[in-house]
Design an enzyme around this catalytic site. Structure first.
Site, PDB file in Angstrom:
ATOM      1  N   GLY A   1       1.138  -1.935   0.002  1.00 21.15           N
ATOM      2  CA  GLY A   1      -0.430  -0.329  -0.336  1.00 21.15           C
ATOM      3  C   GLY A   1       0.489   1.895   0.005  1.00 21.15           C
ATOM      4  O   GLY A   1       0.479   2.498  -0.011  1.00 21.15           O
ATOM      5  N   THR A   2       2.115   1.209  -0.529  1.00 20.87           N
ATOM      6  CA  THR A   2       3.201   2.263  -0.135  1.00 20.87           C
ATOM      7  C   THR A   2       3.126   2.935  -1.231  1.00 20.87           C
ATOM      8  O   THR A   2       2.952   2.493  -2.480  1.00 20.87           O
ATOM      9  CB  THR A   2       4.324   1.571   0.187  1.00 20.87           C
ATOM     10  OG1 THR A   2       4.759   0.880   1.091  1.00 20.87           O
ATOM     11  CG2 THR A   2       5.517   3.108  -0.169  1.00 20.87           C
ATOM     12  N   THR A   3       3.026   3.773  -1.688  1.00 19.96           N
ATOM     13  CA  THR A   3       2.807   4.929  -2.787  1.00 19.96           C
ATOM     14  C   THR A   3       3.634   5.920  -3.431  1.00 19.96           C
ATOM     15  O   THR A   3       4.273   5.907  -2.393  1.00 19.96           O
ATOM     16  CB  THR A   3       1.245   6.517  -2.684  1.00 19.96           C
ATOM     17  OG1 THR A   3       1.899   6.856  -1.393  1.00 19.96           O
ATOM     18  CG2 THR A   3      -0.145   4.997  -1.856  1.00 19.96           C
TER      19      THR A   3
ATOM     20  N   ALA B   1      -2.923   2.607  -4.310  1.00 18.34           N
ATOM     21  CA  ALA B   1      -2.730   3.513  -3.371  1.00 18.34           C
ATOM     22  C   ALA B   1      -3.237   3.808  -2.307  1.00 18.34           C
ATOM     23  O   ALA B   1      -3.584   4.295  -1.128  1.00 18.34           O
ATOM     24  CB  ALA B   1      -3.170   4.766  -3.988  1.00 18.34           C
TER      25      ALA B   1
ATOM     26  N   HIS C   1      -5.735  14.886   3.722  1.00 22.29           N
ATOM     27  CA  HIS C   1      -4.476  13.758   4.653  1.00 22.29           C
ATOM     28  C   HIS C   1      -3.415  14.566   5.999  1.00 22.29           C
ATOM     29  O   HIS C   1      -3.758  15.456   5.806  1.00 22.29           O
ATOM     30  CB  HIS C   1      -4.102  13.137   4.176  1.00 22.29           C
ATOM     31  CG  HIS C   1      -4.298  12.036   3.205  1.00 22.29           C
ATOM     32  ND1 HIS C   1      -4.582  12.201   1.316  1.00 22.29           N
ATOM     33  CD2 HIS C   1      -4.925  10.442   3.070  1.00 22.29           C
ATOM     34  CE1 HIS C   1      -4.890  11.350   1.255  1.00 22.29           C
ATOM     35  NE2 HIS C   1      -5.364  10.715   2.112  1.00 22.29           N
ATOM     36  N   HIS C   2      -3.238  13.599   7.106  1.00 23.65           N
ATOM     37  CA  HIS C   2      -2.714  13.421   8.221  1.00 23.65           C
ATOM     38  C   HIS C   2      -1.571  14.436   7.640  1.00 23.65           C
ATOM     39  O   HIS C   2      -0.983  13.972   7.154  1.00 23.65           O
ATOM     40  CB  HIS C   2      -3.035  12.318   9.113  1.00 23.65           C
ATOM     41  CG  HIS C   2      -1.429  11.092   8.417  1.00 23.65           C
ATOM     42  ND1 HIS C   2      -0.633  10.767   8.515  1.00 23.65           N
ATOM     43  CD2 HIS C   2      -2.437  10.441   7.666  1.00 23.65           C
ATOM     44  CE1 HIS C   2      -0.265   9.838   7.596  1.00 23.65           C
ATOM     45  NE2 HIS C   2      -1.361   9.694   7.303  1.00 23.65           N
TER      46      HIS C   2
ATOM     47  N   LYS D   1       1.660  12.239   6.450  1.00 26.01           N
ATOM     48  CA  LYS D   1       1.080  11.377   4.725  1.00 26.01           C
ATOM     49  C   LYS D   1       2.511  12.324   4.754  1.00 26.01           C
ATOM     50  O   LYS D   1       2.665  13.472   4.118  1.00 26.01           O
ATOM     51  CB  LYS D   1       0.312  11.739   4.480  1.00 26.01           C
ATOM     52  CG  LYS D   1       0.196  11.143   3.243  1.00 26.01           C
ATOM     53  CD  LYS D   1      -1.345  10.999   2.798  1.00 26.01           C
ATOM     54  CE  LYS D   1      -1.611   9.963   1.596  1.00 26.01           C
ATOM     55  NZ  LYS D   1      -0.925   8.871   1.483  1.00 26.01           N
TER      56      LYS D   1
ATOM     57  N   GLY E   1      -1.475   9.399  -3.445  1.00 25.84           N
ATOM     58  CA  GLY E   1      -1.684   7.683  -4.608  1.00 25.84           C
ATOM     59  C   GLY E   1      -3.137   7.780  -5.099  1.00 25.84           C
ATOM     60  O   GLY E   1      -3.390   8.160  -6.575  1.00 25.84           O
ATOM     61  N   THR E   2      -4.170   8.266  -3.771  1.00 28.43           N
ATOM     62  CA  THR E   2      -5.890   7.996  -4.329  1.00 28.43           C
ATOM     63  C   THR E   2      -5.543   8.937  -5.496  1.00 28.43           C
ATOM     64  O   THR E   2      -7.092   8.653  -6.869  1.00 28.43           O
ATOM     65  CB  THR E   2      -5.530   7.564  -3.328  1.00 28.43           C
ATOM     66  OG1 THR E   2      -6.307   6.944  -2.998  1.00 28.43           O
ATOM     67  CG2 THR E   2      -8.340   8.056  -3.823  1.00 28.43           C
TER      68      THR E   2
END
Length: 232
Positions: free
Chosen positions: A78-80, A104, A138-139, A142, A148-149
């Site tokens: 799940g790494t982007t 992502a 995002h937090h 990050k 990525g999304t």
């Protein structure tokens, strides 16, 4: 299953908790501090793992994936921020008859959101009175921006509606797990479509579902392949 977790950050910890709740066993949890350049992924640490789940950093993921695939372990990542190296990883997967699933975002809702956004873009195609944009939040911890999304959302929207650039604005603040918005702003109205994550458990559940599915499915896959079938 015996699950190897590579990366002991917030996502790795969430996956570990949920894996044990679902009756899986943790083969090992390998932190970044012990795994510079993938050197912590030794044969002794890898032997006996049924599947690996990798959540690390963009600069660490390629070395991790290369070692995991080389060891014959189906790998979910799940790494982007590393996908420029995906063709090299895909070649390795084919050579080793391995299995890799990359995403992502592991949220089922996000993948339905991406499909809905594509349909919305079709409806706004040819209506230049509306400006379109993407906003993602995002937090503060990050690393990558845009997410990525958000990049995947932009690609899909541009494929559907190539006349619009769909610029992305990224916000990094606080502890928010993640929000993605696509908006069409006209002179008299605004239309928005959004997805907001409530917590990390939803992402952890999706990563575990991918890990449960991936063994026995050689090749390079995405969450959409798992959910909807290849090309779905």
């Amino acid at each position: 299953m015996r699950i190897l977790i590579v990366g002991n950050g917030k996502m790795g910890q969430a996956v570990a908790r949920l894996a044990e709740q679902r009756g899986h066993s943790l083969h090992a949890v390998i932190s970044g501090a012990e795994n510079a350049d993938g050197r912590g992924l030794t044969p002794d640490r890898l032997t006996g793992a049924d599947v690996a789940i990798e959540f690390t950093r963009p600069d660490a993921a390629p070395a991790n994936i290369e070692r995991l695939i080389g060891a014959g372990i189906p790998t979910v990542t799940g790494t982007t921020g590393w996908l420029e190296q995906l063709p090299r990883m895909a070649t390795l997967v084919v050579e080793r008859k391995g299995a890799l699933l990359h995403a992502a975002n592991f949220s089922l809702g996000v993948h339905l959101f991406l499909r809905a956004a594509r349909e919305l873009a079709r409806g706004f195609t040819g209506r230049p009175e509306f400006d379109a944009f993407i906003l993602e939040e995002h937090h503060a911890a990050k690393v990558d921006a845009p997410s990525g999304t958000a990049r995947e959302l932009q690609v899909r929207l541009r494929q559907t509606d190539p006349e619009r650039p769909y610029p992305i604005t990224s916000v990094r603040i606080g502890a928010a797990p993640g929000t993605h918005i696509v908006a069409y702003d006209g002179p008299y109205e605004r239309v928005t479509l959004s997805h907001a994550a409530r917590n990390r458990e939803g992402f952890a559940a999706g990563a575990l579902a991918a890990a449960e599915w991936l063994p026995g499915h050689p090749g390079v896959h995405t969450v959409e392949d798992m959910l909807f079938g290849a090309g779905g």
